[in-house]
Design a protein around this motif. Structure first.
Motif, PDB file in Angstrom:
ATOM      1  N   UNK A 149       0.823  -1.221   0.000  1.00  0.00           N
ATOM      2  CA  UNK A 149       0.000   0.000   0.000  1.00  0.00           C
ATOM      3  C   UNK A 149       0.853   1.265   0.000  1.00  0.00           C
ATOM      4  N   UNK A 150       2.049   1.195  -0.615  1.00  0.00           N
ATOM      5  CA  UNK A 150       2.934   2.357  -0.633  1.00  0.00           C
ATOM      6  C   UNK A 150       2.645   3.292  -1.799  1.00  0.00           C
ATOM      7  N   UNK A 151       3.706   3.961  -2.272  1.00  0.00           N
ATOM      8  CA  UNK A 151       3.542   4.968  -3.326  1.00  0.00           C
ATOM      9  C   UNK A 151       2.813   4.370  -4.536  1.00  0.00           C
ATOM     10  N   UNK A 152       3.228   3.177  -4.954  1.00  0.00           N
ATOM     11  CA  UNK A 152       2.609   2.567  -6.126  1.00  0.00           C
ATOM     12  C   UNK A 152       1.243   1.973  -5.801  1.00  0.00           C
TER      13      UNK A 152
ATOM     14  N   UNK B 106      -1.549   4.420  -4.373  1.00  0.00           N
ATOM     15  CA  UNK B 106      -2.043   5.339  -5.401  1.00  0.00           C
ATOM     16  C   UNK B 106      -2.974   4.594  -6.362  1.00  0.00           C
ATOM     17  N   UNK B 107      -2.584   3.386  -6.740  1.00  0.00           N
ATOM     18  CA  UNK B 107      -3.424   2.616  -7.665  1.00  0.00           C
ATOM     19  C   UNK B 107      -4.792   2.327  -7.024  1.00  0.00           C
ATOM     20  N   UNK B 108      -4.796   1.993  -5.747  1.00  0.00           N
ATOM     21  CA  UNK B 108      -6.063   1.696  -5.071  1.00  0.00           C
ATOM     22  C   UNK B 108      -7.006   2.894  -5.162  1.00  0.00           C
ATOM     23  N   UNK B 109      -6.460   4.089  -4.946  1.00  0.00           N
ATOM     24  CA  UNK B 109      -7.318   5.280  -5.009  1.00  0.00           C
ATOM     25  C   UNK B 109      -7.831   5.511  -6.429  1.00  0.00           C
TER      26      UNK B 109
ATOM     27  N   UNK C 127     -15.481  -1.461  -8.524  1.00  0.00           N
ATOM     28  CA  UNK C 127     -14.968  -2.837  -8.544  1.00  0.00           C
ATOM     29  C   UNK C 127     -14.505  -3.228  -7.140  1.00  0.00           C
ATOM     30  N   UNK C 128     -14.570  -4.509  -6.867  1.00  0.00           N
ATOM     31  CA  UNK C 128     -14.160  -4.984  -5.528  1.00  0.00           C
ATOM     32  C   UNK C 128     -12.625  -5.034  -5.460  1.00  0.00           C
ATOM     33  N   UNK C 129     -12.090  -4.228  -4.607  1.00  0.00           N
ATOM     34  CA  UNK C 129     -10.629  -4.080  -4.532  1.00  0.00           C
ATOM     35  C   UNK C 129     -10.157  -4.484  -3.138  1.00  0.00           C
TER      36      UNK C 129
ATOM     37  N   UNK D  85      -3.756   8.607  -0.326  1.00  0.00           N
ATOM     38  CA  UNK D  85      -4.374   7.613  -1.207  1.00  0.00           C
ATOM     39  C   UNK D  85      -5.158   6.523  -0.464  1.00  0.00           C
ATOM     40  N   UNK D  86      -4.530   5.854   0.505  1.00  0.00           N
ATOM     41  CA  UNK D  86      -5.185   4.674   1.088  1.00  0.00           C
ATOM     42  C   UNK D  86      -6.428   5.080   1.893  1.00  0.00           C
ATOM     43  N   UNK D  87      -6.272   6.065   2.763  1.00  0.00           N
ATOM     44  CA  UNK D  87      -7.447   6.459   3.566  1.00  0.00           C
ATOM     45  C   UNK D  87      -8.615   6.938   2.689  1.00  0.00           C
ATOM     46  N   UNK D  88      -8.355   7.832   1.717  1.00  0.00           N
ATOM     47  CA  UNK D  88      -9.474   8.215   0.842  1.00  0.00           C
ATOM     48  C   UNK D  88     -10.044   7.024   0.061  1.00  0.00           C
TER      49      UNK D  88
END
Ligand code: FAD
Ligand code: SF4
Length: 507
Positions: free
Chosen positions: A12-15, A18-21, A28-30, A215-218
């Motif tokens: 869940x770092x920079x890459x 960010x992708x998750x956000x 989609x189920x992430x 990114x992750x929290x949002x």
């Protein structure tokens, strides 16, 4: 739990963050699987002794060097990854970093894409991570389609003096692009308080543009996004044909769990992503997943970096020091035809940080007195992606890092240039005569800028990933070469690029 997700993101770092956000609004189920937990918000976040002497936030892990000697790498396994501790200097690679160029120890590889392809994503990345900066001062600035979204972080008087002196001497000091939530025009409303414990520290008030906060929290505000912490991915299992990943095998809080995902994205940091792919070897992929080219784990880079402390006669009262960058020697020097690299300020040093090195350089000085007089710089030169510089696994599946330094001459010259510049400015005369610069070459345990172990490219014989990253690896391991500026913004921009591609694919 054995559940199916549309996308599983490992790390869940920079890459990965960010992708998750980027994918979150798709519905989609992430699932995000993160090895670490949330970094605690606590007063020691800003305590130099806790952070730098006791290594409170360095995660326990043992890697081995090429001779098999154990060392503790400077890794940070938390939600948000290494960005929890980073200095948030968010540079774009320079345009020429994307094309093959000569360095004293060899040629860098061509990237399969040009700067222009990544440019729109850099612009989006700067907006997302709230980068403060000003274009045009740095002659190596690549072309940009938009100004920085926020004004530059101002220099404090001592750094301003340095910038003015450098300008007078004909150099081009520029504001370092920085991802902090600072509102200097209205400080009462600013989330960032402009403190002296930023670079290398977690931000207690969550005002640094790190991947957890930005990114992750949002992303987790979307009901379709799930984060599992302390979820250490052990292996990716494939179908009998070996063509697709069927299960992601996880150890979570000591329990074995498996998850299934339509798309699996590996973003565990360059060394751990390579480790995971190598650990996933099976009958169909005896050398590890995506490793038909035998490139997984190879071409490890982490920059030639030197932390240089100049001890000035006058005290340096600067609080937030990381505001200045010098790229006059990025590509060459009048007396040297090869790239030397980037010079930037470091966060202001504190007494405890000198514990290891200071006494022999400055006998009789207290650590705190040294810190009061210190002006701190970070010098970065480009190391080469060599096939023999690689991550392999020992019999217990632990990381063994084979690394031989390349291109040490440019960063040595860069150091001389900086010393020469400073001696013509007001850092001269020094507190202590002559060797007043505490210069520390960052050893292999300093893995902060690790990259390159799963490089993308158009030739399947020399790369792990194709241009569209069909394997979906979005951390810094995709870098074919590393340039000489900090890597995060490029990982973030590329994650946004892969995100766009995945949104099309998942439609
Ligand atoms: C002290 C410090 C200062 C830095 N300063 C800067 C700077 O100013 N500017 C800059 O651009 N860069 C800086 N960096 C580098 C920057 O932090 C990294 O380049 C960036 O975070 C890399 O992003 P990534 O996604 O590749 O990996 P990471 O951000 O490290 O994320 C990887 C994630 O994967 C998780 N993970 C690992 N293995 C597994 C597994 N098996 N299963 C599940 N999860 C796993 C990790 O816990 C981690 O959260 C700094 C780094 C450090 C340490
Ligand atoms: S300078 Fe700002 S962003 Fe950095 S740690 Fe301090 S408050 Fe946080």
């Amino acid at each position: 739990m054995d559940e199916h997700f549309d996308v599983i993101i490992i790390g869940s770092g920079a890459g990965g963050g960010t992708l998750a956000l980027r994918l979150a609004p798709s519905g989609k189920r992430i699932l995000i699987l993160e090895r670490g937990g949330h970094l605690a918000r606590e007063k020691p976040n800003w305590d130099p002794a806790e952070v730098f002497v006791k290594n409170r936030y360095v995660s326990r892990d043992t890697w081995y060097d090429q001779a098999g000697r154990p060392f503790q790498p400077g890794v940070h396994y938390f939600v948000g990854g290494a960005t929890k501790m980073y200095g948030a200097a968010l540079f774009r690679l320079r345009q020429g970093d994307f094309t093959a160029h000569r360095t004293p120890d060899g040629q860098t590889p061509d990237w399969p894409i040009r700067y222009e392809t990544l440019e729109p994503y850099y612009t989006r990345a700067e907006k997302l991570y709230q980068v403060h900066g000003r274009r045009g001062d740095d002659p190596t600035d690549p072309p940009a389609s938009a100004p920085y979204p926020f004004p530059p972080v101002s220099h404090e008087p001592r750094v301003q003096e340095l910038a003015d002196g450098l300008k007078r001497a004909g150099y081009h000091p520029a504001y370092a692009p920085t991802g902090i939530m600072l509102n200097e025009a209205d400080m009462p409303k600013s989330a960032c308080i402009r403190c002296d414990t930023c670079d290398g520290f977690p931000c207690l008030v969550h005002a640094k543009g790190d991947a957890e906060v930005i990114a992750v929290r949002p992303a987790l505000e979307y009901p379709n996004v799930t984060l599992l912490t302390n979820a250490h991915v052990q292996k990716l299992a494939t179908s009998a044909s070996g063509r697709e990943i069927t299960n992601v095998v996880v150890e979570r809080n000591g329990q074995h769990e498996e998850y299934r995902g339509g798309v699996v994205v590996v973003s565990a940091g360059a060394a751990n992503s390579a480790r995971l792919l190598l650990m996933s070897a099976n009958d169909k992929h005896p050398r590890g997943l995506a490793n038909g080219s035998d490139q997984v784990g190879r071409n490890y880079m982490f920059h030639n970096a030197i932390a240089l402390v100049a001890l000035a006669k006058r005290e340096n009262p600067t609080v937030f020091q990381k505001t200045l960058s010098i790229n006059d020697f990025y590509w060459r020097a009048p007396d040297y035809e090869f790239p030397l690299g980037n010079i930037q300020m470091l966060g202001k040093s504190k007494g405890p940080m000198f514990q290891e090195d200071a006494p022999k350089f400055a006998p009789g000085f207290t650590l705190d007195r040294m810190a009061r007089h210190a002006v701190d710089f970070w010098l970065t030169g480009e190391d080469l992606p060599l096939p023999q510089n690689r991550v392999t696994l020992n019999s217990k599946g632990e990381i063994q890092l084979h690394y031989q330094f390349t291109n040490l001459e440019p960063v040595k010259r860069l150091r001389q240039k900086l010393q020469c510049m400073l001696e013509h400015l007001d850092l001269h005369p020094h507190l202590i005569p002559n060797n007043v610069y505490l210069g520390k070459q960052i050893p292999i345990a300093g893995v902060g800028h690790q990259s390159g172990t799963c490089r993308f490219g158009t030739d399947p014989n020399t790369s792990v990933l194709d241009v569209n990253c069909n394997l979906y690896v979005v951390d810094t391991s995709f870098f074919p070469s590393i340039g000489a500026v900090n890597p995060s913004l490029t990982a973030i921009a590329n994650a946004l690029r892969i995100g766009d591609h995945l949104l099309q694919r998942l439609k």
